[in-house]
Scaffold this active site. Sequence first.
Site, PDB file in Angstrom:
ATOM      1  N   GLY A  80       0.824  -1.220   0.000  1.00 21.26           N
ATOM      2  CA  GLY A  80       0.000   0.000   0.000  1.00 21.26           C
ATOM      3  C   GLY A  80       0.851   1.261   0.000  1.00 21.26           C
ATOM      4  O   GLY A  80       0.519   2.250   0.645  1.00 21.26           O
ATOM      5  N   GLY A  83      -0.474   5.086  -0.883  1.00 19.71           N
ATOM      6  CA  GLY A  83      -1.490   5.778  -0.083  1.00 19.71           C
ATOM      7  C   GLY A  83      -0.938   6.961   0.688  1.00 19.71           C
ATOM      8  O   GLY A  83       0.232   7.332   0.569  1.00 19.71           O
ATOM      9  N   GLN A  84      -1.816   7.541   1.520  1.00 15.66           N
ATOM     10  CA  GLN A  84      -1.439   8.735   2.277  1.00 15.66           C
ATOM     11  C   GLN A  84      -0.246   8.433   3.192  1.00 15.66           C
ATOM     12  O   GLN A  84       0.698   9.221   3.277  1.00 15.66           O
ATOM     13  CB  GLN A  84      -2.635   9.230   3.118  1.00 15.66           C
ATOM     14  CG  GLN A  84      -2.400  10.601   3.722  1.00 15.66           C
ATOM     15  CD  GLN A  84      -3.478  11.013   4.732  1.00 15.66           C
ATOM     16  OE1 GLN A  84      -4.387  10.252   5.040  1.00 15.66           O
ATOM     17  NE2 GLN A  84      -3.365  12.221   5.249  1.00 15.66           N
ATOM     18  N   ARG A 110      -3.859  -0.973  -9.987  1.00 15.99           N
ATOM     19  CA  ARG A 110      -4.805   0.155 -10.043  1.00 15.99           C
ATOM     20  C   ARG A 110      -4.167   1.483  -9.648  1.00 15.99           C
ATOM     21  O   ARG A 110      -4.707   2.544  -9.920  1.00 15.99           O
ATOM     22  CB  ARG A 110      -5.977  -0.108  -9.085  1.00 15.99           C
ATOM     23  CG  ARG A 110      -6.907  -1.207  -9.540  1.00 15.99           C
ATOM     24  CD  ARG A 110      -7.793  -1.627  -8.382  1.00 15.99           C
ATOM     25  NE  ARG A 110      -8.528  -0.478  -7.832  1.00 15.99           N
ATOM     26  CZ  ARG A 110      -9.759  -0.164  -8.175  1.00 15.99           C
ATOM     27  NH1 ARG A 110     -10.406  -0.904  -9.040  1.00 15.99           N
ATOM     28  NH2 ARG A 110     -10.367   0.869  -7.654  1.00 15.99           N
ATOM     29  N   ASN A 127      -0.767  -7.488  -4.334  1.00 15.42           N
ATOM     30  CA  ASN A 127      -2.184  -7.364  -3.983  1.00 15.42           C
ATOM     31  C   ASN A 127      -2.394  -8.181  -2.718  1.00 15.42           C
ATOM     32  O   ASN A 127      -2.158  -9.385  -2.702  1.00 15.42           O
ATOM     33  CB  ASN A 127      -3.037  -7.906  -5.136  1.00 15.42           C
ATOM     34  CG  ASN A 127      -4.519  -7.838  -4.807  1.00 15.42           C
ATOM     35  OD1 ASN A 127      -4.916  -7.598  -3.669  1.00 15.42           O
ATOM     36  ND2 ASN A 127      -5.349  -8.056  -5.811  1.00 15.42           N
ATOM     37  N   TYR A 216     -15.559  -0.362   8.616  1.00 16.37           N
ATOM     38  CA  TYR A 216     -14.150  -0.018   8.832  1.00 16.37           C
ATOM     39  C   TYR A 216     -13.732  -0.401  10.257  1.00 16.37           C
ATOM     40  O   TYR A 216     -12.723  -1.078  10.472  1.00 16.37           O
ATOM     41  CB  TYR A 216     -13.978   1.481   8.607  1.00 16.37           C
ATOM     42  CG  TYR A 216     -12.570   2.008   8.758  1.00 16.37           C
ATOM     43  CD1 TYR A 216     -11.560   1.612   7.895  1.00 16.37           C
ATOM     44  CD2 TYR A 216     -12.258   2.933   9.756  1.00 16.37           C
ATOM     45  CE1 TYR A 216     -10.267   2.125   8.017  1.00 16.37           C
ATOM     46  CE2 TYR A 216     -10.989   3.459   9.880  1.00 16.37           C
ATOM     47  CZ  TYR A 216      -9.994   3.055   9.007  1.00 16.37           C
ATOM     48  OH  TYR A 216      -8.723   3.575   9.125  1.00 16.37           O
ATOM     49  N   LYS A 220     -11.091  -3.162  11.831  1.00 13.41           N
ATOM     50  CA  LYS A 220      -9.954  -2.746  12.663  1.00 13.41           C
ATOM     51  C   LYS A 220      -9.898  -3.556  13.962  1.00 13.41           C
ATOM     52  O   LYS A 220      -8.830  -4.005  14.362  1.00 13.41           O
ATOM     53  CB  LYS A 220     -10.023  -1.240  12.963  1.00 13.41           C
ATOM     54  CG  LYS A 220      -9.736  -0.368  11.747  1.00 13.41           C
ATOM     55  CD  LYS A 220      -8.366  -0.665  11.166  1.00 13.41           C
ATOM     56  CE  LYS A 220      -8.051   0.096   9.910  1.00 13.41           C
ATOM     57  NZ  LYS A 220      -6.880  -0.447   9.190  1.00 13.41           N
TER      58      LYS A 220
HETATM   59  P1  NAD Z   1      -4.946   5.086   1.697  1.00 17.13           P
HETATM   60  O1  NAD Z   1      -6.343   4.799   1.315  1.00 17.13           O
HETATM   61  O2  NAD Z   1      -4.384   6.410   1.402  1.00 17.13           O
HETATM   62  O3  NAD Z   1      -3.992   3.992   1.071  1.00 17.13           O
HETATM   63  C1  NAD Z   1      -4.310   2.630   1.097  1.00 17.13           C
HETATM   64  C2  NAD Z   1      -3.337   1.899   0.216  1.00 17.13           C
HETATM   65  O4  NAD Z   1      -3.748   0.541   0.162  1.00 17.13           O
HETATM   66  C3  NAD Z   1      -3.286   2.409  -1.220  1.00 17.13           C
HETATM   67  O5  NAD Z   1      -1.944   2.457  -1.628  1.00 17.13           O
HETATM   68  C4  NAD Z   1      -4.034   1.339  -2.016  1.00 17.13           C
HETATM   69  O6  NAD Z   1      -3.549   1.214  -3.319  1.00 17.13           O
HETATM   70  C5  NAD Z   1      -3.659   0.113  -1.196  1.00 17.13           C
HETATM   71  N1  NAD Z   1      -4.549  -1.011  -1.416  1.00 17.13           N
HETATM   72  C6  NAD Z   1      -5.910  -1.028  -1.502  1.00 17.13           C
HETATM   73  N2  NAD Z   1      -6.324  -2.276  -1.785  1.00 17.13           N
HETATM   74  C7  NAD Z   1      -5.210  -3.043  -1.865  1.00 17.13           C
HETATM   75  C8  NAD Z   1      -4.986  -4.413  -2.117  1.00 17.13           C
HETATM   76  N3  NAD Z   1      -5.983  -5.268  -2.369  1.00 17.13           N
HETATM   77  N4  NAD Z   1      -3.709  -4.860  -2.115  1.00 17.13           N
HETATM   78  C9  NAD Z   1      -2.687  -4.032  -1.865  1.00 17.13           C
HETATM   79  N5  NAD Z   1      -2.827  -2.721  -1.633  1.00 17.13           N
HETATM   80  C10 NAD Z   1      -4.085  -2.241  -1.620  1.00 17.13           C
HETATM   81  O7  NAD Z   1      -4.816   4.744   3.255  1.00 17.13           O
HETATM   82  P2  NAD Z   1      -3.775   5.317   4.310  1.00 17.13           P
HETATM   83  O8  NAD Z   1      -4.355   6.555   4.854  1.00 17.13           O
HETATM   84  O9  NAD Z   1      -2.408   5.337   3.748  1.00 17.13           O
HETATM   85  O10 NAD Z   1      -3.933   4.217   5.433  1.00 17.13           O
HETATM   86  C11 NAD Z   1      -3.057   3.138   5.584  1.00 17.13           C
HETATM   87  C12 NAD Z   1      -3.500   2.351   6.802  1.00 17.13           C
HETATM   88  O11 NAD Z   1      -3.532   3.206   7.948  1.00 17.13           O
HETATM   89  C13 NAD Z   1      -4.897   1.758   6.689  1.00 17.13           C
HETATM   90  O12 NAD Z   1      -4.944   0.548   7.391  1.00 17.13           O
HETATM   91  C14 NAD Z   1      -5.761   2.775   7.410  1.00 17.13           C
HETATM   92  O13 NAD Z   1      -6.932   2.211   7.921  1.00 17.13           O
HETATM   93  C15 NAD Z   1      -4.816   3.180   8.523  1.00 17.13           C
HETATM   94  N6  NAD Z   1      -5.178   4.476   9.091  1.00 17.13           N
HETATM   95  C16 NAD Z   1      -5.098   5.612   8.347  1.00 17.13           C
HETATM   96  C17 NAD Z   1      -5.469   6.819   8.901  1.00 17.13           C
HETATM   97  C18 NAD Z   1      -5.405   8.090   8.120  1.00 17.13           C
HETATM   98  O14 NAD Z   1      -5.910   9.120   8.604  1.00 17.13           O
HETATM   99  N7  NAD Z   1      -4.795   8.113   6.943  1.00 17.13           N
HETATM  100  C19 NAD Z   1      -5.910   6.866  10.220  1.00 17.13           C
HETATM  101  C20 NAD Z   1      -6.015   5.680  10.945  1.00 17.13           C
HETATM  102  C21 NAD Z   1      -5.606   4.491  10.382  1.00 17.13           C
HETATM  103  C1  AKB Z   2     -10.731   7.662   8.407  1.00 15.79           C
HETATM  104  O1  AKB Z   2     -11.265   8.768   8.618  1.00 15.79           O
HETATM  105  O2  AKB Z   2     -11.320   6.680   7.970  1.00 15.79           O
HETATM  106  C2  AKB Z   2      -9.286   7.516   8.781  1.00 15.79           C
HETATM  107  C3  AKB Z   2      -9.152   7.034  10.189  1.00 15.79           C
HETATM  108  C4  AKB Z   2      -9.193   7.979  11.299  1.00 15.79           C
HETATM  109  O3  AKB Z   2      -9.031   5.860  10.403  1.00 15.79           O
HETATM  110  N1  AKB Z   2      -8.632   8.778   8.575  1.00 15.79           N
END
Ligand code: NAD
Ligand code: AKB
Length: 399
Positions: A80, A83-84, A110, A127, A216, A220
């Site tokens: 992943g 992602g962010q 994708r 994936n 979600y 978790k």
């Molecule tokens: P994001 O949505 O920005 O990125 C998710 C990544 O997962 C992307 O790169 C996407 O391509 C990849 N992905 C989706 N389906 C996939 C698959 N089948 N196989 C492989 N990769 C796949 O999410 P993020 O913000 O980078 O979050 C990463 C993790 O941190 C997640 O578990 C999210 O729940 C957790 N999280 C994020 C936040 C936040 O505010 N960003 C807060 C709490 C927890």
């Molecule tokens: C969301 O809003 O879904 C995420 C999180 C706090 O897990 N940024």
Amino acid sequence: MLHITGLSHIDIDQPIFNSQSIIGKRSFDLLIISKNWPSPGAKTWLVTNPLIAFRSLQNWESGRSVEVSLIKMKNILVIGSTGQIGSELVPALRTYLNETGTVVAGYTSRTPLPQDIKEAGPSALVNVCDKASIETAVKNYEIDTIYNLAALLSATAESVPLKAWDVGINGLFNVLEIARENHCSVFTPSSIGAFGPNTPKLNTPQDTIMRPTTMYGITKVTGELLSNYYYNKYETDTRSVRYPGLISYKTPPGGGTTDYAVEIFWSAVKGEPYKCPIAPDTPMDFMYMPDAIRAAIELMIANPENLKHRNSFNLSAMSFTPAQLAKSISKKISDFKITYEVDPLRQSIAESWPDSLDETCAEEEWGWKPEFDMENMVGDMLENVQGLLNKGNSSSKKE
Ligand code: NAD
Ligand code: AKB
């Protein structure tokens, strides 16, 4: 996880601890030094150059006890990476390892990899729902640590709940099985979304009621339990944190409830009013991305003997409402305007989440301390978003 090849608890006044005794050891690739070990709040540093480590130790007060861990080279797979979090974690891990290890950026067909990540190191199509693709990357690069960031965030997950379960839980099962078979450590972020409306809202304890009402959140809590199960049953080294909403400027957030706290900066810097989908007086917990990245690294290099909790540690840095964030932005951009068009889905999710988490366990067990509060986060965000706009990048939302 890290393979600790030597672990000693020494006093920096002791003659044994001189530059020769550190530099003389050739068997390690990385040196981890933890100050004031084993007291609560011990702080851990990862140092890739023993000479620098020695100099920084000399600057410390004498008589302090330190723990020195000599660890082997790490090969890390980040699933992943686009992602962010991933888009900032991959470069940060590459900097930390400083060419003493390999960081493989996992991505899916994708989501193409950003150019900077692609050019700076190896990458692989992974994936999380396809176990063979994880196994191939783990074997090809002799991976010892997996950061599993694949997930659908809270708002998106409500529109495709089965897919959210598939990626979040069946995907995690694949990662844990590969980790068990190949002796890898695993970091899979949890979230404030793991809590629900029955959870105490203020200073939410580490161990408390977890009855989330979103898909979600259900993934978790299940992910936390599954990760603990693999640790307890198979001794697979699983560790994780419950992130609050993350604020960053490099990569737009991916469909969460807390996304407003990123989008607002882009409107403010462009001189546009911001239409907020969350009601003005709704508090939630947030963290600035540099702290989130540091937490992901510091937890994975923490001394396992000190970890009483594993999946997952409460983290916190700042708690605010949209109105409070808008006010803080207005101090820097005086004509900034916010209006509210509440999205019922996001609002109901926000109301089911805690306002602020108690992160004492993370402080005590691995020395966690955030650096950014709301005021310095706002200053840094405005500056960096302005910098990106000046370069012609105008994207605050996922395409
Ligand atoms: P994001 O949505 O920005 O990125 C998710 C990544 O997962 C992307 O790169 C996407 O391509 C990849 N992905 C989706 N389906 C996939 C698959 N089948 N196989 C492989 N990769 C796949 O999410 P993020 O913000 O980078 O979050 C990463 C993790 O941190 C997640 O578990 C999210 O729940 C957790 N999280 C994020 C936040 C936040 O505010 N960003 C807060 C709490 C927890
Ligand atoms: C969301 O809003 O879904 C995420 C999180 C706090 O897990 N940024």
